[in-house]
Structure formats: C-alpha cells, structure tokens
Design a protein around this motif. Structure first.
Motif, mmCIF file in Angstrom:
data_model
loop_
_atom_site.group_PDB
_atom_site.id
_atom_site.type_symbol
_atom_site.label_atom_id
_atom_site.label_comp_id
_atom_site.label_asym_id
_atom_site.label_seq_id
_atom_site.Cartn_x
_atom_site.Cartn_y
_atom_site.Cartn_z
ATOM 1 N N ASN A 83 -2.798 -0.761 -6.807
ATOM 2 C CA ASN A 83 -1.560 -0.013 -7.055
ATOM 3 C C ASN A 83 -0.445 -0.563 -6.189
ATOM 4 O OD1 ASN A 83 -1.223 1.734 -4.505
ATOM 5 N ND2 ASN A 83 -3.335 2.221 -5.122
ATOM 6 N N ASP A 121 4.054 0.229 -5.206
ATOM 7 C CA ASP A 121 5.255 1.036 -5.417
ATOM 8 C C ASP A 121 6.434 0.406 -4.693
ATOM 9 O OD1 ASP A 121 5.317 2.015 -2.631
ATOM 10 O OD2 ASP A 121 3.631 3.272 -3.214
ATOM 11 N N SER A 126 2.976 1.802 -10.012
ATOM 12 C CA SER A 126 1.918 1.849 -11.018
ATOM 13 C C SER A 126 0.586 1.548 -10.338
ATOM 14 C CB SER A 126 2.177 0.836 -12.143
ATOM 15 O OG SER A 126 2.171 -0.488 -11.615
#
Length: 258
Positions: A226, A228, A242
C-alpha cells in the motif's frame, strides 16, 4: 494419600543489541527472547483391572479372546483405586515441554535528507509437547511465524509527503502425534502405519481424538502492498492512497488419518 506437587521449571532469557552501522545513516536493533518450560501434572485414567484382564468381571467370568488380549494389555496396570466394576485408576506424572525462540530486528536508513527507509523482521518459533495420560502418546504442537515489513517515506516538499509500504507474513501451525510407548508393530491396525486409537465404553480412550485427528497443518500466507500521499495546504489536508492484500490459506485437517 497426600500427593507431591508436580514440578515446574520455567526459564526466560534474552537480550537486545542496538547501534549505528553507518554514522548518521544506518541504524539497527536486534532482540532475542527464549522460553524453556518443563511442567509436570498428575494425569488420571480409567483402565481395565487386573481381574478384568483375566476375564473375571463382577457380572461373571468371560473368556478373553487371544486376539483382543494384546490390545487389552496395552493399557497400563491400575496403580490407584479399584472401582469395583472391572476397572481401576491409573495415575501418572505427565511432563509437558515448551521451547520458544523469538527474534526481532529492525533497520532504519536515512537514504538522503528527504528519503527514509526502514525494514523490520520478526520470527517466533515454538514447540509444545503435550503428553497423553496413558504414557503412550506425545502430541507436539509446533508454530513457526515469520513477519516482514518495509517502508519508504519521501518528503517531496514542505507540504507533500508520500509513503510506500510492503509486508509479508507467514503463520504456520502444525499438530502431530508421536508414539513413545513400546507397542509391537504387529498390533498396528494398518501395516506400515503407527498404532491406531481405541474407544471402549467405561474406560479411557486409547489415543482418543488427539491421536485420531492428527497430523493437521494450518498455514496462512499474507502479502500486502500500500501507499499514500499527503498534501497540506493552509488549513486543508488531502490524502490519497491505494493498497493490495493477498491471503493464501493452506490446511490439512482430516478427522481421521486413515
């Protein structure tokens, strides 16, 4: 009669080391913990009495089949109370064993003034050996857990920061059985395989569910990615990101091996 208190010995130890690898750039932390436990407990079972083994029951004498006699004799001889119904009490000191090793390490790396990276790895391995009450089986429970996590953080400006993360974990639990008693190979129900279990009404199970339902394994693999981005402007903050998770579960969990 008074019984002695079962013994218990537990040792817990470990240590931590930390410091720089490259001055002001790369740092490490390493931690280890270990546990060694030996615990005794009084186990009680209901087994055929000496008279019952010879076919002498309270309801009358019976003939013990030559085929069944070797299996009856697998049960230990009573060393406690006689219940008067063809059974007696067998008491023994069952000794369990726990061995566990825990490792944890981390690296922090200042790649540049604006980029920082880190990685962390953790391992926890343990074995719990649970003895059966009749002194025939030992039931090991083994766990092997591994966890890895990494992160890269970039400061693009005084207002914008992005972070990318990746992780993997593996949880592995296994249950097995081991025969520690002296059982002739010819008494095995299936040639070439260990002794099976027996259930007889009125006396303790020979092996029981623990022996019948093993071996069993449960393995979970989990992978995560992930990222960000955070942007701050005045009194407003915007965050977008995501991620992806993948979980794989493998197991062997039969009720009976054969």
């Amino acid at each position: 009669a008074d019984e002695s208190i079962p013994p218990l010995r537990r040792n817990q130890f470990g240590g931590l080391i930390t410091g720089p690898i490259a001055k002001n750039k790369l740092f490490f932390v390493f931690n280890y913990e270990g546990i060694r436990e030996r615990r005794g407990q009084t186990a009680r079972s209901v087994v055929p009495s000496i008279a019952a083994r010879a076919g002498q029951l309270p309801s009358g004498d019976v003939t013990v089949s030559p085929i069944a006699k070797p299996y009856v004799n697998l049960y230990p001889v009573p060393n406690g109370r006689d219940f008067g119904d063809g059974t007696g009490e067998y008491s023994t000191l069952a000794k369990s064993q726990i061995d566990e090793d825990f490792f944890s390490s981390k690296l922090d790396w200042s790649v540049t003034d604006n980029v920082r990276a880190s990685g962390r790895y953790t391992s926890d391995e343990a074995v719990f050996r649970d003895p059966g009450p009749l002194g025939v089986w030992v039931f090991p429970l083994q766990s092997r857990n591994h966890f890895f996590h990494s992160e890269v953080q970039t400061v693009h400006s005084a207002k914008t920061v992005s972070t990318i993360r990746g992780a993997f974990s593996r949880v592995n639990n296994a249950e097995s059985s081991q025969i520690v008693g002296n059982i002739p190979a010819e008494l095995s129900f299936v040639p070439g395989l260990p002794m099976g279990t027996m259930t007889v009404t009125g006396i303790s199970d020979f092996g029981g569910f623990q022996a019948r339902a093993r071996p069993r394994t449960f393995i979970i693999n989990s992978t995560q990615f992930n990222g960000d981005v955070i942007h701050s402007s005045g009194s407003h903050t915007v965050r977008a990101g995501s991620g992806m998770d993948r979980v794989q579960f493998n197991q062997q969990s039969d009720l009976s091996f054969v």
